[in-house]
Design an enzyme around this catalytic site. Structure first.
Site, PDB file in Angstrom:
ATOM      1  N   HIS A   8     -30.643   4.583 -42.378  1.00  0.00           N
ATOM      2  CA  HIS A   8     -30.776   3.675 -43.724  1.00  0.00           C
ATOM      3  C   HIS A   8     -31.603   4.404 -44.930  1.00  0.00           C
ATOM      4  CE1 HIS A   8     -32.041  -0.443 -45.821  1.00  0.00           C
ATOM      5  NE2 HIS A   8     -31.774   0.590 -46.616  1.00  0.00           N
ATOM      6  N   HIS A  10     -31.179   6.247 -48.720  1.00  0.00           N
ATOM      7  CA  HIS A  10     -30.603   6.693 -50.123  1.00  0.00           C
ATOM      8  C   HIS A  10     -31.022   7.907 -50.483  1.00  0.00           C
ATOM      9  CE1 HIS A  10     -29.749   2.089 -50.451  1.00  0.00           C
ATOM     10  NE2 HIS A  10     -30.714   2.075 -49.768  1.00  0.00           N
ATOM     11  N   HIS A 188     -26.432  -3.614 -47.173  1.00  0.00           N
ATOM     12  CA  HIS A 188     -27.821  -4.289 -47.147  1.00  0.00           C
ATOM     13  C   HIS A 188     -27.626  -5.931 -47.012  1.00  0.00           C
ATOM     14  CE1 HIS A 188     -28.971  -0.488 -48.287  1.00  0.00           C
ATOM     15  NE2 HIS A 188     -30.125  -0.794 -48.809  1.00  0.00           N
ATOM     16  N   GLU A 191     -32.923  -8.548 -47.185  1.00  0.00           N
ATOM     17  CA  GLU A 191     -34.191  -8.118 -47.503  1.00  0.00           C
ATOM     18  C   GLU A 191     -34.897  -8.911 -48.578  1.00  0.00           C
ATOM     19  OE1 GLU A 191     -33.271  -4.666 -50.346  1.00  0.00           O
ATOM     20  OE2 GLU A 191     -35.226  -3.943 -49.833  1.00  0.00           O
ATOM     21  N   ASP A 269     -35.499   4.258 -45.634  1.00  0.00           N
ATOM     22  CA  ASP A 269     -34.962   3.752 -47.229  1.00  0.00           C
ATOM     23  C   ASP A 269     -34.995   4.708 -48.639  1.00  0.00           C
ATOM     24  OD1 ASP A 269     -33.717   1.798 -48.474  1.00  0.00           O
ATOM     25  OD2 ASP A 269     -35.388   0.231 -48.478  1.00  0.00           O
ATOM     26  N   ASP A 270     -36.121   4.771 -49.142  1.00  0.00           N
ATOM     27  CA  ASP A 270     -36.305   5.431 -50.286  1.00  0.00           C
ATOM     28  C   ASP A 270     -37.600   5.926 -50.194  1.00  0.00           C
ATOM     29  OD1 ASP A 270     -34.072   4.381 -52.160  1.00  0.00           O
ATOM     30  OD2 ASP A 270     -34.922   2.524 -51.327  1.00  0.00           O
TER      31      ASP A 270
HETATM   32  N1  HPA Z   1     -32.168  -2.437 -51.277  1.00  0.00           N
HETATM   33  C1  HPA Z   1     -31.237  -2.683 -52.159  1.00  0.00           C
HETATM   34  N2  HPA Z   1     -30.828  -1.482 -52.770  1.00  0.00           N
HETATM   35  C2  HPA Z   1     -31.251  -0.393 -52.667  1.00  0.00           C
HETATM   36  C3  HPA Z   1     -32.545  -0.321 -52.140  1.00  0.00           C
HETATM   37  C4  HPA Z   1     -33.028  -1.257 -51.300  1.00  0.00           C
HETATM   38  O1  HPA Z   1     -34.048  -1.234 -50.611  1.00  0.00           O
HETATM   39  N3  HPA Z   1     -32.939   0.886 -52.179  1.00  0.00           N
HETATM   40  C5  HPA Z   1     -32.060   1.761 -52.854  1.00  0.00           C
HETATM   41  N4  HPA Z   1     -30.915   0.762 -53.120  1.00  0.00           N
HETATM   42 ZN    ZN Z   2     -31.928   0.548 -48.597  1.00  0.00          ZN
END
Ligand code: HPA
Ligand code: ZN
Length: 321
Positions: A8, A10, A188, A191, A269-270
Site C-alpha cells: 500500500h 502511492h 481503499h 479508512e 501509504d504516502d
Molecule cells: N486514502 C485515500 N486515497 C489516497 C490515500 C489515502 O490514504 N493516499 C493517497 N490517495
Molecule cells: Zn492509500
C-alpha cells in the site's frame, strides 16, 4: 532484517518536499513556499480531504518521464533500506492526465525505474493503477484504456481518493473487466468510511485485498468474514494517525486486528506526507505496542503471503524467516 512486501504505497505520496522544490525549479513552476521546511510546515491535516488537496497540488511538479523515474527510484532505494523485498506500488494516473501529462510519459517513467528495481535495489516490483473514486467511472475507464495502450505491464487495479459519499458500484464493470484481463484487484475502504464501505468494495468489486480497512473492526460479522477468507488488509499506522482515522497511535486497532487473526500487513501509504517509510511505521508500532519477535515475524509473513507474487517466490521469501 525480516523481508517485507510493501503493498500500500502511492508513488505520488513519496514526493519529498526537497524533490517538490527541485522539480518545480527544473520545470519552471512557481510555488508559494520559501524552502522545504516551509512546505513541510503545511503537512498537518484535519482530515483525508485536507491531505488530498495538498497531495494533488504538489503533484503538478511531476512533468517528464525522468521526473517519474526519479521519484520511483528514490522510493525503491528508501524501501530497500527498510527491508522491503517486494513493492506493489500505486499510480494515480488520472491525477496526471487531468493536468495534461500524457499517460505514456507517466507510465514509461515509472516502468523504467521498476524494470531495474531487482538489480538496482533487490526489490521485485509491480504496478497497480489506482482509480480516483471522486471522479466518474467513465474517467477511470478512459485511464484504464490509456494505460493499456502504453503497453506498460500492470499487476492490478485499485480504487483510492475520497471515500465517503463515493460508492463502489459504478466501478464494478471496470473491475470485472480488469479481472477478465488477468489483473489483480484492490480497493481503499474503511479508512474514513465505516464497515459498510468495506462490505461495499467486497460486494461490488470483489477485491482481493482491502487497503486500510481498520474500521472493519467495528463490525464483528465483517471481521469474521475477512478472517475466514484470509482477505488481507494493508494497514498504514502513521497515515491513520496523521489523517485522524484513529485518535492516537495508542488507539490504533492493530493489536486487535492481529488478535482477531486478520491478515494485516504494515505499509507506509504516502510516506513523504505522514512521517516515514516502512521502517518508521514498523518502529512506531513496535514502540507503541511492544510487539514481540513472533508478532513482527507474522507481520512480515502476512505481507509476503498477501502479495501478488507467484507461490514459489512467496515460499522462498517465507523460508528466510
Ligand atoms: N486514502 C485515500 N486515497 C489516497 C490515500 C489515502 O490514504 N493516499 C493517497 N490517495
Ligand atoms: Zn492509500
Amino acid at each position: 532484517m525480516l523481508p517485507f512486501a510493501e503493498l500500500h504505497l502511492h508513488l505520488e505520496g513519496t514526493l519529498e518536499p526537497e524533490l517538490v522544490l527541485t522539480l518545480a525549479e527544473r520545470n519552471r513552476i512557481a510555488l508559494p513556499y520559501r524552502d522545504a521546511d516551509d512546505l513541510r510546515s503545511h503537512y498537518t491535516y484535519g482530515c483525508l480531504q485536507d491531505f488530498l488537496d495538498l497531495y494533488y497540488a504538489n503533484m503538478q511538479v511531476l512533468r517528464t518521464e525522468s521526473d517519474f523515474a526519479e521519484l520511483t527510484d528514490a522510493y525503491l532505494a528508501r524501501a530497500a533500506a527498510a527491508g522491503v523485498v517486494r513493492a506493489e506500488v500505486f499510480c494515480d494516473l488520472q491525477a496526471h492526465t487531468a493536468r495534461g501529462v500524457p499517460a505514456p510519459v507517466v507510465l514509461a517513467g515509472i516502468a523504467d525505474a521498476l524494470a531495474t528495481s531487482g538489480v538496482d535495489h533487490g526489490v521485485s516490483s509491480g504496478l497497480i493503477l489506482t482509480f480516483l473514486r471522486h471522479l466518474p467511472a467513465a474517467d477511470a475507464e478512459l485511464a484504464y484504456d490509456q494505460a493499456l495502450a502504453t503497453g506498460v505491464e500492470l499487476l492490478g487495479v485499485g480504487l483510492c481518493s475520497s471515500e465517503v459519499g463515493f460508492p463502489a458500484a459504478p466501478f464494478a464493470d471496470l473491475f470485472a473487466r480488469a479481472r477478465a484481463d488477468g489483473l489483480h484487484t484492490v480497493a481503499h475502504a474503511g479508512e474514513e468510511g465505516g464497515p459498510d464501505s468495506v462490505w461495499d468494495v467486497l460486494e461490488h468489486l470483489a477485491v482481493e485485498r482491502i487497503d486500510h480497512g481498520i474500521n472493519a473492526m467495528d463490525d464483528p460479522d465483517l471481521v469474521r468474514h475477512l478472517a475466514e477468507r484470509g482477505i488481507p488488509l494493508t494497514v498504514c499506522p502513521l497515515s491513520n494517525v496523521s489523517l485522524h482515522a484513529v485518535a492516537s497511535l495508542a488507539d490504533h486497532p492493530l493489536p486487535a486486528m492481529l488478535e482477531a487473526g486478520l491478515k494485516v500487513s504494515i505499509n507506509s501509504d504516502d510516506p513523504a506526507y505522514f512521517g516515514g517509510y516502512l521502517g518508521e511505521n514498523l518502529a512506531a508500532v513496535q514502540a507503541e505496542f511492544g510487539l514481540d519477535a513472533a508478532q513482527l515475524a507474522t507481520l512480515s509473513a502476512n505481507s509476503i503471503e498477501a502479495s501478488f507474487l507467484p507461490q514459489a517466490d512467496k515460499l522462498r521469501l517465507l523460508s528466510l524467516h
